[in-house]
Design an enzyme around this catalytic site. Structure first.
Site, PDB file in Angstrom:
ATOM      1  N   ASN A  64       5.773 -11.578  -8.110  1.00 35.54           N
ATOM      2  CA  ASN A  64       4.691 -12.179  -7.337  1.00 35.54           C
ATOM      3  C   ASN A  64       5.105 -13.591  -6.900  1.00 35.54           C
ATOM      4  OD1 ASN A  64       2.197 -13.817  -6.975  1.00 35.54           O
ATOM      5  ND2 ASN A  64       1.170 -11.902  -7.468  1.00 35.54           N
ATOM      6  N   SER A 118      -0.909  -2.692 -13.340  1.00 33.32           N
ATOM      7  CA  SER A 118      -1.509  -1.702 -12.438  1.00 33.32           C
ATOM      8  C   SER A 118      -1.600  -2.278 -11.013  1.00 33.32           C
ATOM      9  CB  SER A 118      -2.908  -1.361 -12.972  1.00 33.32           C
ATOM     10  OG  SER A 118      -3.494  -0.315 -12.236  1.00 33.32           O
ATOM     11  N   ASP A 138      -5.495 -14.071  -6.843  1.00 29.94           N
ATOM     12  CA  ASP A 138      -4.532 -12.987  -6.644  1.00 29.94           C
ATOM     13  C   ASP A 138      -5.217 -11.665  -6.285  1.00 29.94           C
ATOM     14  OD1 ASP A 138      -1.562 -13.144  -7.024  1.00 29.94           O
ATOM     15  OD2 ASP A 138      -1.941 -11.225  -7.999  1.00 29.94           O
ATOM     16  N   HIS A 198       2.811  -9.925  -3.419  1.00 32.83           N
ATOM     17  CA  HIS A 198       2.629  -9.428  -4.777  1.00 32.83           C
ATOM     18  C   HIS A 198       3.989  -8.865  -5.217  1.00 32.83           C
ATOM     19  CE1 HIS A 198      -2.043  -8.725  -4.831  1.00 32.83           C
ATOM     20  NE2 HIS A 198      -1.716  -9.986  -4.628  1.00 32.83           N
ATOM     21  N   CYS A 234      -2.544  -3.354  -7.256  1.00 39.41           N
ATOM     22  CA  CYS A 234      -3.778  -3.581  -6.510  1.00 39.41           C
ATOM     23  C   CYS A 234      -3.853  -2.629  -5.309  1.00 39.41           C
ATOM     24  CB  CYS A 234      -3.845  -5.037  -6.046  1.00 39.41           C
ATOM     25  SG  CYS A 234      -2.804  -5.347  -4.602  1.00 39.41           S
ATOM     26  N   GLU A 255       5.043  -5.880  -6.110  1.00 42.38           N
ATOM     27  CA  GLU A 255       5.487  -4.618  -5.508  1.00 42.38           C
ATOM     28  C   GLU A 255       5.897  -4.845  -4.056  1.00 42.38           C
ATOM     29  OE1 GLU A 255       2.664  -5.317  -6.981  1.00 42.38           O
ATOM     30  OE2 GLU A 255       2.081  -3.767  -8.435  1.00 42.38           O
ATOM     31  N   CYS A 265      -0.882  -3.049  -2.755  1.00 45.02           N
ATOM     32  CA  CYS A 265       0.406  -2.514  -3.220  1.00 45.02           C
ATOM     33  C   CYS A 265       0.344  -0.994  -3.371  1.00 45.02           C
ATOM     34  CB  CYS A 265       0.800  -3.189  -4.525  1.00 45.02           C
ATOM     35  SG  CYS A 265       1.005  -4.976  -4.325  1.00 45.02           S
TER      36      CYS A 265
HETATM   37 ZN   LIG Z   1      -0.682  -6.050  -5.293  1.00 45.74          ZN
END
Ligand SMILES: [Zn+2]
Length: 148
Positions: free
Chosen positions: A42, A80, A145, A53, A82, A55, A85
């Site tokens: 991130n 996990s 975030d 982020h 979002c 990913e 992503c």
């Molecule tokens: Zn994300």
């Protein structure tokens, strides 16, 4: 799976992010034959970015690839993913998402499953610890975030 090079890379990335004063989430994209295509963490704080982020950073690090490069790929991430992503993983036909933990946040796991993707949650202690500590220390940064 916690010994997979992709997961180890994701955890390393999360720690880099933490050391930089950022949000400690890391990710790595691994091809079906086990090659790490890209990795990242991130970078919202570091780059003043709205979209980097972990990913997304791993996808960006992979560069521009033909669709076939993502076939059978796995996204490893420490938390996990979002909605953004999750959507990116679906767009690029990532087959499997391996998640370090989902105790601190649950993202688009149901959506991934509904779109035929495999979801594996490792419930990794280390990931839970550094994410939990971060949320406690910097709640305003974390809320930003996830756009709360
Ligand atoms: Zn994300």
């Amino acid at each position: 799976m916690e010994q997979d090079p992709g997961f180890i890379a994701a955890v390393e990335e999360a720690k880099k992010g933490l050391a930089e004063g950022g949000v400690p989430i890391g990710a790595a994209l691994v091809s079906k034959d086990g090659k790490i295509l890209g990795r990242g963490h991130n970078m919202r704080v570091q780059k003043g970015s709205a979209v980097l982020h972990a990913e997304m950073a791993a996808l960006e690090d992979s560069g521009r690839l033909p669709g076939s490069a993502y076939e059978g790929a796995t996204m490893y991430t420490t938390l996990s993913p979002c909605d953004m992503c999750t959507g990116a993983c679906i767009l690029y036909n990532v087959k499997r998402v391996v998640i370090g933990e989902n105790k601190n946040f649950v993202g688009g796991e149901e959506y991934l499953l509904s779109r035929g993707r495999e979801v594996v949650v490792l419930d990794n202690e280390e990931c839970k610890e550094f994410m939990g500590a971060f949320i406690k220390e910097k709640p305003e940064l974390w809320n930003e975030d996830i756009a709360v």
